[in-house]
Design a protein around this motif. Structure first.
Motif, PDB file in Angstrom:
ATOM      1  N   LEU A  89      10.138   5.826  -0.303  1.00 40.15           N
ATOM      2  CA  LEU A  89       9.812   7.070   0.395  1.00 40.15           C
ATOM      3  C   LEU A  89      10.125   8.207  -0.547  1.00 40.15           C
ATOM      4  O   LEU A  89      11.246   8.295  -1.071  1.00 40.15           O
ATOM      5  N   GLY A  90       9.131   9.069  -0.794  1.00 42.12           N
ATOM      6  CA  GLY A  90       9.382  10.107  -1.782  1.00 42.12           C
ATOM      7  C   GLY A  90       8.443  11.286  -1.704  1.00 42.12           C
ATOM      8  O   GLY A  90       7.605  11.397  -0.800  1.00 42.12           O
TER       9      GLY A  90
ATOM     10  N   GLY B 223       0.822  -1.199   0.000  1.00 39.69           N
ATOM     11  CA  GLY B 223       0.000   0.000   0.000  1.00 39.69           C
ATOM     12  C   GLY B 223       0.852   1.242   0.000  1.00 39.69           C
ATOM     13  O   GLY B 223       2.095   1.183  -0.013  1.00 39.69           O
ATOM     14  N   GLU B 224       0.162   2.379  -0.008  1.00 33.77           N
ATOM     15  CA  GLU B 224       0.849   3.671  -0.017  1.00 33.77           C
ATOM     16  C   GLU B 224       0.030   4.682   0.774  1.00 33.77           C
ATOM     17  O   GLU B 224      -1.205   4.701   0.694  1.00 33.77           O
ATOM     18  N   TYR B 225       0.734   5.514   1.532  1.00 37.63           N
ATOM     19  CA  TYR B 225       0.112   6.609   2.268  1.00 37.63           C
ATOM     20  C   TYR B 225       0.795   7.903   1.858  1.00 37.63           C
ATOM     21  O   TYR B 225       2.027   7.972   1.754  1.00 37.63           O
ATOM     22  N   ASN B 226       0.005   8.934   1.605  1.00 37.85           N
ATOM     23  CA  ASN B 226       0.575  10.224   1.220  1.00 37.85           C
ATOM     24  C   ASN B 226       0.017  11.348   2.075  1.00 37.85           C
ATOM     25  O   ASN B 226      -1.053  11.219   2.676  1.00 37.85           O
ATOM     26  N   GLN B 227       0.767  12.428   2.122  1.00 36.34           N
ATOM     27  CA  GLN B 227       0.391  13.596   2.922  1.00 36.34           C
ATOM     28  C   GLN B 227       0.793  14.847   2.158  1.00 36.34           C
ATOM     29  O   GLN B 227       1.930  14.942   1.670  1.00 36.34           O
ATOM     30  N   PRO B 228      -0.110  15.814   1.986  1.00 35.58           N
ATOM     31  CA  PRO B 228       0.242  17.031   1.226  1.00 35.58           C
ATOM     32  C   PRO B 228       1.346  17.827   1.909  1.00 35.58           C
ATOM     33  O   PRO B 228       1.498  17.800   3.135  1.00 35.58           O
ATOM     34  N   GLY B 229       2.131  18.534   1.076  1.00 34.02           N
ATOM     35  CA  GLY B 229       3.217  19.347   1.606  1.00 34.02           C
ATOM     36  C   GLY B 229       3.909  20.088   0.490  1.00 34.02           C
ATOM     37  O   GLY B 229       3.436  20.131  -0.659  1.00 34.02           O
TER      38      GLY B 229
ATOM     39  N   TRP C  54       6.964  16.421 -11.125  1.00 34.24           N
ATOM     40  CA  TRP C  54       8.228  15.867 -10.642  1.00 34.24           C
ATOM     41  C   TRP C  54       7.963  14.818  -9.563  1.00 34.24           C
ATOM     42  O   TRP C  54       7.008  14.908  -8.803  1.00 34.24           O
ATOM     43  N   ASN C  55       8.852  13.837  -9.492  1.00 39.23           N
ATOM     44  CA  ASN C  55       8.741  12.793  -8.487  1.00 39.23           C
ATOM     45  C   ASN C  55      10.145  12.323  -8.140  1.00 39.23           C
ATOM     46  O   ASN C  55      10.916  11.940  -9.024  1.00 39.23           O
ATOM     47  N   ILE C  56      10.483  12.373  -6.878  1.00 45.66           N
ATOM     48  CA  ILE C  56      11.774  11.869  -6.419  1.00 45.66           C
ATOM     49  C   ILE C  56      11.519  10.934  -5.249  1.00 45.66           C
ATOM     50  O   ILE C  56      10.753  11.267  -4.337  1.00 45.66           O
ATOM     51  N   PHE C  57      12.121   9.751  -5.299  1.00 40.25           N
ATOM     52  CA  PHE C  57      11.912   8.816  -4.211  1.00 40.25           C
ATOM     53  C   PHE C  57      13.127   7.914  -4.038  1.00 40.25           C
ATOM     54  O   PHE C  57      13.847   7.606  -4.992  1.00 40.25           O
ATOM     55  N   SER C  58      13.356   7.543  -2.796  1.00 43.08           N
ATOM     56  CA  SER C  58      14.381   6.545  -2.480  1.00 43.08           C
ATOM     57  C   SER C  58      13.688   5.199  -2.341  1.00 43.08           C
ATOM     58  O   SER C  58      12.499   5.122  -2.000  1.00 43.08           O
ATOM     59  N   TRP C  59      14.419   4.139  -2.599  1.00 40.88           N
ATOM     60  CA  TRP C  59      13.820   2.805  -2.564  1.00 40.88           C
ATOM     61  C   TRP C  59      14.825   1.790  -2.046  1.00 40.88           C
ATOM     62  O   TRP C  59      16.038   1.973  -2.172  1.00 40.88           O
ATOM     63  N   VAL C  60      14.287   0.754  -1.455  1.00 38.91           N
ATOM     64  CA  VAL C  60      15.095  -0.389  -1.045  1.00 38.91           C
ATOM     65  C   VAL C  60      14.290  -1.638  -1.379  1.00 38.91           C
ATOM     66  O   VAL C  60      13.099  -1.720  -1.073  1.00 38.91           O
ATOM     67  N   ARG C  61      14.914  -2.580  -2.064  1.00 41.43           N
ATOM     68  CA  ARG C  61      14.254  -3.811  -2.493  1.00 41.43           C
ATOM     69  C   ARG C  61      14.938  -5.001  -1.848  1.00 41.43           C
ATOM     70  O   ARG C  61      16.149  -4.986  -1.656  1.00 41.43           O
ATOM     71  N   ASN C  62      14.152  -6.014  -1.551  1.00 43.16           N
ATOM     72  CA  ASN C  62      14.606  -7.098  -0.670  1.00 43.16           C
ATOM     73  C   ASN C  62      15.214  -6.456   0.579  1.00 43.16           C
ATOM     74  O   ASN C  62      16.375  -6.687   0.940  1.00 43.16           O
ATOM     75  N   ALA C  63      14.385  -5.651   1.235  1.00 36.20           N
ATOM     76  CA  ALA C  63      14.861  -4.784   2.314  1.00 36.20           C
ATOM     77  C   ALA C  63      15.515  -5.553   3.445  1.00 36.20           C
ATOM     78  O   ALA C  63      16.428  -5.037   4.109  1.00 36.20           O
ATOM     79  N   PHE C  64      15.074  -6.771   3.702  1.00 37.11           N
ATOM     80  CA  PHE C  64      15.622  -7.540   4.819  1.00 37.11           C
ATOM     81  C   PHE C  64      16.711  -8.509   4.361  1.00 37.11           C
ATOM     82  O   PHE C  64      17.105  -9.408   5.105  1.00 37.11           O
ATOM     83  N   ASP C  65      17.179  -8.297   3.140  1.00 34.22           N
ATOM     84  CA  ASP C  65      18.289  -9.077   2.583  1.00 34.22           C
ATOM     85  C   ASP C  65      18.034 -10.579   2.705  1.00 34.22           C
ATOM     86  O   ASP C  65      18.901 -11.349   3.144  1.00 34.22           O
TER      87      ASP C  65
ATOM     88  N   TYR D  90       5.082  10.768   0.362  1.00 34.93           N
ATOM     89  CA  TYR D  90       4.440   9.455   0.434  1.00 34.93           C
ATOM     90  C   TYR D  90       5.441   8.399   0.884  1.00 34.93           C
ATOM     91  O   TYR D  90       6.648   8.530   0.749  1.00 34.93           O
ATOM     92  N   VAL D  91       4.871   7.342   1.443  1.00 32.83           N
ATOM     93  CA  VAL D  91       5.641   6.170   1.824  1.00 32.83           C
ATOM     94  C   VAL D  91       4.873   4.953   1.333  1.00 32.83           C
ATOM     95  O   VAL D  91       3.640   4.917   1.401  1.00 32.83           O
ATOM     96  N   GLY D  92       5.576   3.978   0.811  1.00 32.63           N
ATOM     97  CA  GLY D  92       4.912   2.807   0.252  1.00 32.63           C
ATOM     98  C   GLY D  92       5.667   1.536   0.568  1.00 32.63           C
ATOM     99  O   GLY D  92       6.876   1.541   0.830  1.00 32.63           O
ATOM    100  N   VAL D  93       4.943   0.430   0.565  1.00 27.24           N
ATOM    101  CA  VAL D  93       5.536  -0.883   0.795  1.00 27.24           C
ATOM    102  C   VAL D  93       4.889  -1.864  -0.177  1.00 27.24           C
ATOM    103  O   VAL D  93       3.691  -1.784  -0.466  1.00 27.24           O
ATOM    104  N   ASP D  94       5.687  -2.779  -0.703  1.00 31.72           N
ATOM    105  CA  ASP D  94       5.206  -3.873  -1.547  1.00 31.72           C
ATOM    106  C   ASP D  94       5.920  -5.139  -1.087  1.00 31.72           C
ATOM    107  O   ASP D  94       7.153  -5.159  -0.996  1.00 31.72           O
TER     108      ASP D  94
END
Length: 826
Positions: free
Chosen positions: A772-773, A723-729, A780-791, A739-743
């Motif tokens: 997180l972005g 899911g994803e949650y966003n907040q205006p700013g 424009w859209n900028i976000f950082s990501w981590v995949r297989n976060a728990f290695d 926004y922050v998201g998880v898959d």
């Protein structure tokens, strides 16, 4: 002549554009404003964005709402692909639980839906995929395309179950239909840049706009990505299993009248990675004498792998690795509104060039020093169809023609360690490394050194079909939908393998023929078949649709083009040159629902599929056979339940979850290849029955009854959720939303061997990705990501070494990766 006719036959009608939406992310219209533009004059083909009414798809070759279609179909939009890091078809399985994808290199890949589609193992070009991959309605015959990066994708539709009465090429397990972004008459541009660990760099861009207002528009797109390998080769002092992709695509849309649209497209894609390595995982006991199994052989050679922990990601493969391929083509798509409906034409020519190099002994020893099967293929396809919708009757009917030519020139050569490693001498003193014996007890380790097979493999395939489907609205709620397909397939192939010794002689002894057998044969298959489906659907209420489907389908028979199995005298068994068609009986029931004022969607499907004469890849013998051949299992069954749920309780929060339970088994397969536990011993007989599993130095049956066992590659449980949650700013003075998201995804244990083995089961695993972005209101859209976060440490595939030494090798999944992506839309 056939090829020229097919290519020239495309004259009129149809490009159907679809919305950038997906079942898991139902963004309101304003969130996607500016993404989709009107690209065709036809009201039927006009694109639409996701709305409160649902998601627009073209699964039945006409524009419809997802929830109105009585079919198990999942939709993934281009935005979700980018957010989740689903860069190609192989990554789709992390967000689509019903997809399974396996690869040891691009050629040896398989995309399955509900566990069906392609045999598990090395690719055999003499048969077809059961899952069709379509890009802009063009059928792609080479599964290798699934390893290329997606380029400028608008939407992907995953259709589950047999597809033959609407799609050009008959596919028995499902279809993956990819739609790219179309040329627009309003100027637009997209840019994307990603950087990450493992030296990952990816750049993508597209530009679109008019050349002549309302008449001619063009779109150009390009992508380039590179990531260093995940396994370090001590022998070459290089990282291997790297990624290296280049993609180019151009489209031109011509609208001469309000009722006619013609799109000409061309694409070119190239990969040139140092790939693909499978490395030491473990060993298991076989029926070979202990001093002929991996540990003793390696000790006798003074050899040890760099690590016995695959997740140290070390290897010492001594044969160069390469997985060069290029794929591309030209397509003409047109649409002409004529009479009550639309006439569609899709004409295409495509090519594929493959230039590999593999290390098929999976060690740093010179056992197999050359293993390469470069290949060239081109295909021509033509589809014509007419679709119309009325108050009480909708229908689609069409014709499809396909022609393919392929030429493979393979080579395999054995090295100085091959004799001692692969052959089993009559008497070997305890502790001896053993070697081949032209005369009893005489050691001649050179008998296989330099033994070389050069192959010339040719294939021509022609497929012709007529198909159609009706949808009769019996009442406002009840619809009956029959479909029918008549198909003709013809395959002509030849296989020539010339084998020479290290001295250049073609005179071989029995040991040499047992490892590389000279073969020369021609094979032909041709057949007509009639398939069809029937669906009943009923609107229980405005937001609840129920349906039931029966489908009778066929997968064309084929020919063995990877060499034939050998008899007791090491001679090819010519009767195995062809395989029978698969006969599919498929039952399905489904329920599509929306509730909470259409903010929530829950779709359910239950299915039961039985296949007679299931096409399976098997291996033959216990001596160095590195490639599989095809055979028919008597009967297999796959049945299960799938669920797709999504909810958007507010503009700020969206959630989704999909799950699949799949029960699967060989109902009857009495002459299957034996698992490695029972392989490698002397031939069993009435006087000397097969030894129990794990008893070294015993007897091995010629084949095994694996009825009731698992099919390979299928997890009983699979799920994806997030899911994803966003907040205006504001960010740097630009309004937008943070926004922050998880898959996340999960799959339970599955078998990685055609005949299930205790050594090649892959344990279940779960993967999690986070992002997180900040996205601005002006594109424009900028976000950082981590995949297989728990290695998580997991394997994509496991396999056994030829020769029944007990060595198990595998391909570790990607470790944790992370980075930053910047996107801009103008």
């Amino acid at each position: 002549m056939i090829a020229r006719f097919i290519l020239l036959a495309g004259t009129a009608s149809a490009l159907v554009a679809v919305a950038p939406a997906n079942a898991q992310d139902q963004s309101p219209p304003e969130a996607d404003a500016g993404i989709a533009d009107a690209t065709t004059g036809s009201a039927e083909a006009a694109p639409a964005v996701a709305s409160e009414d649902g998601i627009v798809i073209t699964a039945r070759r006409r524009v419809e709402q997802l929830q109105d279609v009585p079919l198990a179909v999942s939709v993934v939009g281009g935005d979700q692909l980018e957010r989740t890091g689903s860069i190609n078809v192989s990554r789709l399985q992390q967000i689509q639980p019903s997809i399974q994808f396996f690869t040891t290199n691009p050629r040896n890949s398989a995309a399955n839906i509900r566990g069906l589609g392609a045999p598990f193992g090395l690719t055999n070009d003499g048969i077809e995929q059961g899952v069709g991959i379509y890009i802009d309605q063009v059928y792609y015959s080479r599964i290798a395309v699934s390893t290329f990066d997606f380029l400028d994708v608008e939407q992907i539709e995953v259709l589950r179950g047999p597809q033959g009465t609407l799609y050009g090429k008959n596919t028995t397990a499902g279809a993956i239909s990819i739609t790219t972004r179309a040329p627009t008459f309003e100027p637009e541009a997209r840019l994307e840049l990603s950087i990450g660990n493992l030296d990952y760099v990816s750049a993508k861009g597209s530009i679109s706009g008019p050349i002549i207002d309302d008449k001619l528009a063009v779109r150009l797109a390009a992508s380039k990505s590179h990531r260093r390998g995940t396994i370090y080769n001590l022998f070459s002092d290089r990282w291997v299993n790297e990624q290296d992709n280049l993609g180019l695509r151009g489209q031109m849309l011509w609208r001469p009248t309000d009722t006619l649209n013609v799109t000409l497209s061309a694409d070119y894609n190239r990969q040139n990675p140092e790939c693909c390595a499978q490395i030491y995982v473990r060993t298991g006991t076989t029926q070979r004498p202990l001093n002929r199994q991996y540990a003793a052989l390696a000790s006798a050679f003074g050899y040890a792998p760099p690590s016995t922990n695959a997740f140290d990601r070390l290897t010492d493969l001594d044969t160069p690795l390469d997985a060069f391929q290029e794929i591309g083509g030209v397509a003409l798509r047109a649409e002409w509104d004529i009479g009550p409906g639309t006439l569609t034409s899709v004409s295409a020519w495509r090519f594929w060039n493959w230039g590999p190099s593999n290390d098929r002994d999976f060690t740093g020893l010179p056992i197999t020093t050359v293993s390469a099967n470069p290949s060239k293929q081109d295909q021509y396809s033509q589809e014509l169809r007419y679709a119309a919708s009325g108050e009480s009757l909708d229908y689609v009917f069409g014709l499809f023609a396909y022609h393919q030519k392929q030429h493979t020139t393979g080579a395999q050569e054995q090295g100085s360690a091959a004799s001692r490693w692969l052959l089993n001498p009559g008497n070997v003193p305890p502790g001896s490394p053993g070697c081949a014996t032209p005369t009893a007890n005489a050691c001649n380790p050179a008998v296989l050194n330099g033994l070389r097979s050069e192959n010339d493999i040719r294939l021509k395939t022609t497929s012709l079909a007529a198909f159609g489907q009706l949808s009769w609205h019996v009442t406002d709620r009840l619809r009956l939908q029959p479909g029918l397909r008549v198909n003709y397939d013809k395959k002509d192939g030849s296989y020539v393998a010339v084998v020479t010794t290290g001295t250049g002689s073609t005179v071989l002894n029995n040991d040499q023929r047992g490892v590389l057998a000279p073969q020369s044969y021609d094979a032909t298959f041709s057949d007509w078949n009639l398939s069809g489906d029937f669906t009943i659907s009923y609107d229980v209420s405005e937001d609840v649709l129920a349906y039931a489907t029966y489908a009778k389908s066929f997968k064309s028979g084929g020919i063995n083009l990877a060499g034939l199995p050998l008899d007791a005298g090491n001679n090819p068994i010519l009767s195995a040159s062809t395989v029978k068609p698969e006969k599919v009986d498929h039952f399905e029931v489904g329920l599509k629902t929306q509730f909470l004022d259409r903010k929530a969607t829950l779709n359910l499907a239950g299915f039961w599929t039985e296949i007679k004469d299931y096409q399976a890849t098997v291996t033959n013998g216990q001596l160095g056979v590195l490639r599989g051949y095809l055979a028919n299992a008597d009967k297999v069954r796959v049945r299960g339940i799938e669920a797709d749920f999504s909810v958007r309780p507010s503009r700020r929060l969206s959630l989704y979850a999909s799950g699949a339970f799949t029960d699967h088994e060989y109902v009857k397969f009495v002459d299957a290849p034996c698992p490695p536990e029972l392989a490698g011993g002397a031939a069993a007989s009435a006087a000397n029955p097969a030894s129990p599993a794990g008893t070294p130095g015993g007897f091995s049956p010629a084949n095994c009854d694996i009825s009731g066992q698992w099919l390979p590659g299928i997890s009983k449980w699979a799920a994806s959720f997030g899911g994803e949650y966003n907040q205006p700013g504001t960010l740097l003075g630009r309004a937008g939303e943070a926004y922050v998201g998880v898959d996340a995804s999960y799959r339970s244990r599955f078998s990685s061997n055609p005949s299930r083995s205790a050594y090649t089961d892959i344990e279940g695993y779960a993967l999690a990705n986070f992002r997180l972005g900040f996205r601005t209101d002006d594109g424009w859209n900028i976000f950082s990501w981590v995949r297989n976060a728990f290695d998580k440490k997991y394997y994509e595939v496991l396999a056994t070494q030829s020769g029944s030494t007990g060595l198990v090798v595998g391909q570790p999944g990607d470790p944790r990766t992370y980075g930053v992506t910047v996107q801009a839309r103008f």
